[in-house]
Each structure stands twice: as structure tokens, then as C-alpha cells.
Design an enzyme around this catalytic site. Structure first.
Site: not given
Lengths: 244, 244, 244, 244
Positions: A104, A122, A124, A148, A204
Site C-alpha cells: 500500500c 487501509h 478490508h 450523527e 476490496h
């Protein structure tokens, strides 16, 4: 790679008794994210930028078992843009064999350079993935209002917090075979949606960033909450936008 | 603000080795509530009133990482009603920079003054929010009967416990842009429904109180259980009231 | 009450360094059951019978915070049947004020006397309650077959384990306003269904027993698994019995 | 049984301060799997093969309470194939009375001999079971494509990782009354589907293996994630294969 630090100097970059040191935080937060189902099966993670240093977890390892000595440290200012497949500059590479930096990396860099973010997460999360699956194939974005938890999210991820009456919009981009190949489409979506605090990747997961690790984490929680309730609302045929 | 205590006297208000001290309890309970999904993303929390002292968490922080030294202490008897936006009297303000008292302060005060509650809990539980979403837009309240968990709930939150055959009714009020602006509509609902042990806020969450922190917590658990099963029943098209 | 033990003798009944001592086990297991959502809001619990001693948790307390010194000890042989509302014989009553023995006492006794059980667990699991709600109002029992987890359940809760091809049947009885008032209908169901390892209580929960605490716990897990998957199957319109 | 080691030699096989020793790992991982709902009610578990030694948990015990001294050690090279019901060679049998080796033994051996696996995990995950229930009675396999988590799975469980665009296929076999009787049908499915990283057992659970315990565990997580999302997709009437 242009690493000129001694072994001791490299170790000093990740070994600290301060629980708020980035190398300790990444290890601790990945354990927490594992419990939330965000980083199971080696997927997902968090990168923290502290001034000119960027801290990264390794690729393809059990995220809940990362230790500070497994952390990579890179200079934020790279000699060239850290494109997919490019060589990167490192301040520290873990001595454990077989570790490579997170796939990443260039995606985290998008958040650091385009939003001046201090951290990028990140996940999943199944809520994120189900949400993309419940959108039409050609949907460009996810929108929700009158919740909210929207108030916990910042404009562009790093600006002022949204209001209860604002409509939150997050772009959805297509997945690619290689994670690094998301770099350009993620950057394009960030340009097209400057107010978006995150990028959803179809089938993803999601990328979320913030000024600090705290803001990246709390925004990830607010967004994951919104993804989850949006999935429930779509399944119950309730509209996501408006207050009917 | 009319704080006349010395620094040492202020610290003594929150530093204690007694795990049942309110400052320790708020920290511990917020960690537990985080695991339940009640206070993620900085939302929600608990305030405890012990005699003439009210203990409050800060606004907008990660609730699962609160420490006793982050707790505000206020005199229950305020020189003026702690209305939204008003200045309040404090006995202790945390020394950590940037902390402000919870935005729920006047809502907690509703429970302390109108019900003589000893504790008030606010959650963003998805069960509470989904329940409000599954009610018609103009529904004034949620009703359920014939559930064992109703027996764990008290009349008005502080009276006798309900019976299995009683119908529990909890008003639903509309959300507002600023949390403090819920103060009046929450008070109005508490007046209109004197037997209700909680107030649901549409698209937001719930406020629950009790004579003590134990009763506020166990009632929050019973109610969250009932919200969850009510959502399941509505999705399965089962009636919430009656025993068919 | 005919308690003739000294204070020291009473304390010795519940204070032990052995983690498998019933007073320690009840405290530990209630913490575990809380995490499973079986005993939130003070509901549910476990009683262990070891030879002539029965160990009971108090009524109406937070089950995840029970300590060994809160445990009641009763002689299994009572001077009269421990009917609802009757006075019971105690070997030890906790010194903490306001504690009374679990309202499930006569129900646990059903398992001890009718099945010679060594432990009995009561949960308010939502899977159990939803399962009763998804059955027709006049259904007398729940049946399921062709599930691997059936093999973890014993005939009558204390006999041989069932086979994958056996049909598991568990009676469903109506709830009552007072927990103790379930005593007779639970006993009647145990007589009518001698092979049943548990009793479901409509809109309330389940009672499960076993020869030992280990068997009561593992059977509770198997049954809760089966209740959960049965709810999912009913919502997906899959038949519970047969292998279609 | 041809055990010729002394008692001390046997104990040395399972007692170690190294947290990565197989006897310690099996105990720790079973606790983790319990939290995931994979091994409740004594079901499921993990076996690790390290060179010529195979480490096995006992049959029918609470998996989350296994200790290293409860572990069986077998030579991988058995004097005869460890068929169902056959006598096996042991290097170590736990001294605690009543323990017998896992009923999954010959199924684990399938993975060790047919795939040269270093570890094999068996779970009763509800996602796996529901997935088999949502397939037609005569379905031979489960297929899914276009999911990021597919990339965490290896061809045949031990080869190269799959691509996002590959279709993952896992055979589904029928359950049997006795676990060991699955041996032949599991082996037949492994021969017919050489690329499959796991075997689903209808109304029972799944077997997953890998080159190492880390790969077996991360693949189990990826697959369980895929089973869960596939169930959600089937209930929402979304196709599992393709990117529509």
C-alpha cells in the site's frame, strides 16, 4: 536505496518505551484493527507520518502479530516519487529476512502528499466491501446524510468536521490485480472529490486518512459505522440520503 | 467559571486507587462500551453524579483511551442552569490542553435534575439508530412487550422494575445539528413520558439513566438488547407488542 | 435457614486458590458468558453442584463482576423442596448487604434432582429468544437434524451423545411474570421430553444442564450455535429437519 | 503403539518456553479460534507438522482450555496408514486420563501426505456451514471471484497465491456420522480438485491447510471472510462469480 544510518541509529528509529511512538502504535493499532475484522488474513494496515519520517508495516504478514522491530522507516521526501514498482529510499529496513514494505506504500503516499495527512489506514472491512457490492456496477460514489456519525468526519479528511445536515460523499474506484496499481485511480478520485475523507475500492476495502493517527482512527471508526448502517439500510430498502 | 480549589485539591478529585471511584469507573466503563460498539469514533459516554459532584469525560476524544486525569469535575449545584452554550462552574478542569467538557453535559443534567439520576449513559449503538430508522418518520415512541429483558428496566429509569407483562415505551425525538440543542426536546419528552427509562434520538442514539452507575449500565444493556431484538423482529415482520 | 457453620467455615466454602473451585469457576464463567451476550443486564448465570454442595450466584447483580465472596452455598439435600417462595437451607450467605440467592434456584434444582446434573446454565441469548419468536405461537418444541454440532449434545443432557442423523428436540415453554413460577412447567416439560438436553423459554431464554460444568458449558455452546443457525435457516426459508 | 521414549523425553516434546513451539502454538491458536467462533463446543482445532513430528490436540475437550501438556505427538511416518479406527504410532500420549487423539487425525493426515502441508485447521464456522446450506443439495463445489481476499489464498493451499481475477473453487463433500469416515471422500475431493486450498463439509465445517501454521491460519481467515461475504451476497441475491 540510500541508507546511510548505522545499525544502532536504525534500531533507535523503532525501539522506544513511549507507547505513542509510531512503531509501537502501528503494532498496537493493528492488533485492535484485527479484532474489528479490518485486517484479517494479512490484509490492511496503517502507516504513520511523523514530520519527515514515514513508518510502514511489512507486506503479507499477520498484522496482529507485528512487532516494532518489523517496521520500515522511510524519509517522507523521496529522491523520486514512490511509484508502483519503483525503488524507494529507506532509513530503516527490518533485519528479519523476507520482509518487504507494504504494497500500500504508494497509496499511503497519496494521502501524505495530496492531503498532508499524518496517518493513513487501509481496511478490508466487510461493511465497506458489501457497500460497494450493493451499489450499481457503474456507481461513482457512495452518499449518505442525516446520521450523527457523519459529524465525526472531516472535509477532505483533514479539514473542518461535517454537520449532521451535510451529505457525505465517498468515491468508489475499481479494484486492480496488483494493489500498487490503484495508485493513479485513487489519486484521480482524490482530485475529483477534494472533500472526500476516504476512497472506497470496489470488492476490496477502503483507504481513510487524517491529520494524525487519532483522527485517522476515529474517522475510520465513524466511516465503518456508516458503511455498516448503510448496508443495513439498503437491505431494508431505506433511502441513504434525506430524512424521510 | 469559579474554580477556587488548589491544584492539589483538584487532582485529589480524580486520582484514587479505588476502582469504584467515578474517575476510574468512567475510564473503565468507556473501554467496555467501546467493545460493545456504543462509543466508537469519539461518540457517546457516561457521566456519574456522586452527591454534589458530577464527573464528565471530555468532548471529541477516543473514549476507550480516557484516563482519570482527563476527567472534568463540576458542582451539581450550578450558579446558573447549565444551558447549551452557557458558562459552567467547574471544580476541576484537566490540565491537558485542548480538552473541553462533553457536549452532552446539559443532557446528562436533564437526567440528574429531572430524575435525580446518579449516572447517565449516551450511546450511538447501531441497534438504537436502526430502530429509529425502522419506525415511521412521525412515530413518537417505541413500544415493546412480552420480553424477559423488560424486567431489567425501571419505571422512569429510577423507580420499580417493570413486569414481563408491562409495555415498555420510549419516546423518540428528532436529532439536531448541535448535540446541546437536544436539551429542550429531551426535557420535554421526559416530562411527557414520565415512566420512560430512556430517550431515543432519531438517527443518533440513546440516553439512559439510573439511580447509580450500576443501574444505568444494566439498564443500558437491557435496553440495547431490546433494541437489537426489536430490529430483528421488525425485519422479520413480527409484532413488537403482544404475545402472538 | 439452619446455618450452623462458623464464619471461618463459611468463608472456606468459597475462598480457594484452585481455579476449578466452583466459586472461582462461577465468577470466571459468568465473565465469559457476558462476552457471549448470554448474561447481560444481570440476566442468566450458572449454578454448580459438587456432591452435596450447591453453589449459586446472587440475584440481580452484574454477572460479569461477581466475585467468589458473593457466592451462596446450599446443601443439596434441603429440609423441604426449594419451591418458589419457600425458605431454603443455606451453608453460606454472602456478608455483602442486599444479596439474595438467584431467582433461578428452583429451576436449577429441577436439573439437579430430575437429571442428577452437576451444573445448570441459564442464558438470555438472543438466538434462543429469536428462535422461540420464529416458531408458531402454539409450537411445543424446536426440532433440528443433520448438523455436526448436534453431536456435541447428550441425550437428556447427561446420557450418550447424539448422532449426526438424530433429530434433536427441545421443548418450548411459556414465560411467566416471576422466574420462579417457571418451576412446574419446566419440570413438566422435562418429564414429557426425557431425552431433551435443555428447556427453551418463550421470549426469555434457555436452561441447559450437564453431568459437569464442562459438559453444561460445551452443550450450551453447541445448542446456542444450533439456535443461531436455526434462526438463519428459518429466515432463509430452509427446513430445519432433513437433508434436502 | 510403539512408544519407546522415556517419560522425560516425552515431556520434552511438548514443554518449551518458545511461544512458537507447536505445543504452545496449538494452545494459543485454539484460544484465538474460540473467540472467532470456529471451535466452540469442543469442535474443530489445528494440527501442526514440524518435520517428522505431528502435534495433535485431544478429542472432545474445550479447545480454548488446552494446555501444552495435553498435546499428542506422533511420528509423521506411521508404520501403517493412519486410517479411521486404525491403531497409530505415538511418540507422546498425555498422562491426563481419558484423553484420546483428535478424531480429525486421518483428515489432517490427508493434508500432510497429499499436499505436504505443515499445518491443517478444522473449523465449525457458521459461515462455512451456512454457505453449504445455501448451495443446492447436489452442488459439488463453491465458486467465487473478484474479491480482494482471494489474493490471500494459495493454489492447492501450498502453491502460488491466486489473483484477484482468478475464480476460487472449493469442493463440498457430504458429512458422515463419524468424523473419521470423511477420510476417503476428502481425499477423493483433493484428488479431483488439486488446486483447491480447502474442503467444505456440508452441514459441518471446513478443512484448510498450508505450508506452515502461519499460512494455514491466514488462509483460514481469508476463506472464512469469503464464506461470510458469500453468504451475505447469496441472501442479497448477488452473483458470486463475475464483476457485475
Amino acid at each position: 536505496m540510500s541508507n546511510k544510518l548505522t545499525h544502532e541509529e536504525q534500531e533507535a528509529l523503532v525501539i522506544s518505551e513511549d507507547p505513542e511512538h509510531p512503531a509501537n502504535l502501528i503494532s498496537e493499532l493493528c492488533r485492535e484493527f484485527y479484532k474489528l475484522g479490518w485486517v484479517t488474513g494479512t490484509g490492511g494496515g496503517i502507516s504513520i507520518r511523523q514530520g519527515e519520517h514515514v513508518y510502514l508495516a511489512p507486506s503479507g504478514v499477520q498484522k496482529e502479530r507485528i512487532k516494532p522491530e518489523h517496521i520500515f522507516v522511510l524519509p517522507f521526501a523521496q529522491s523520486s516519487v514512490p511509484k508502483p514498482g519503483s525503488k524507494r529510499d529507506f532509513l530503516r529496513i527490518p533485519s528479519k529476512k523476507g520482509l518487504t514494505e507494504s504494497q500500500c506504500t504508494p497509496l499511503f503516499w497519496n494521502a501524505f502528499t495530496m492531503r498532508e495527512a499524518g496517518a493513513c489506514i487501509h481496511t478490508h472491512s466487510q461493511h465497506a466491501v458489501m457497500l460497494t457490492l450493493l451499489h450499481p456496477r457503474d456507481a461513482q460514489s457512495f452518499k449518505i446524510s442525516h446520521q450523527e456519525m457523519i459529524k465525526g468526519v472531516r472535509i477532505g479528511g483533514v479539514g473542518k468536521t461535517l454537520s449532521f445536515f451535510n451529505t457525505l460523499e465517498i468515491p468508489i474506484i475499481d479494484n486492480t490485480a496488483v494493489e500498487e496499481d490503484l495508485t493513479e485511480s485513487m489519486a484521480a478520485a482524490m482530485e475529483k472529490y477534494p472533500d472526500a475523507p476516504a476512497i472506497l475500492v470496489r470488492r476490496h476495502g477502503v483507504y481513510v486518512w487524517g491529520n494524525t493517527w487519532e483522527q485517522a482512527k476515529t474517522q475510520s471508526e465513524c466511516l465503518d459505522y456508516l458503511f455498516e448502517i448503510a448496508v443495513k439500510m439498503l437491505l431494508a430498502k431505506l433511502p441513504l440520503v434525506g430524512d424521510n
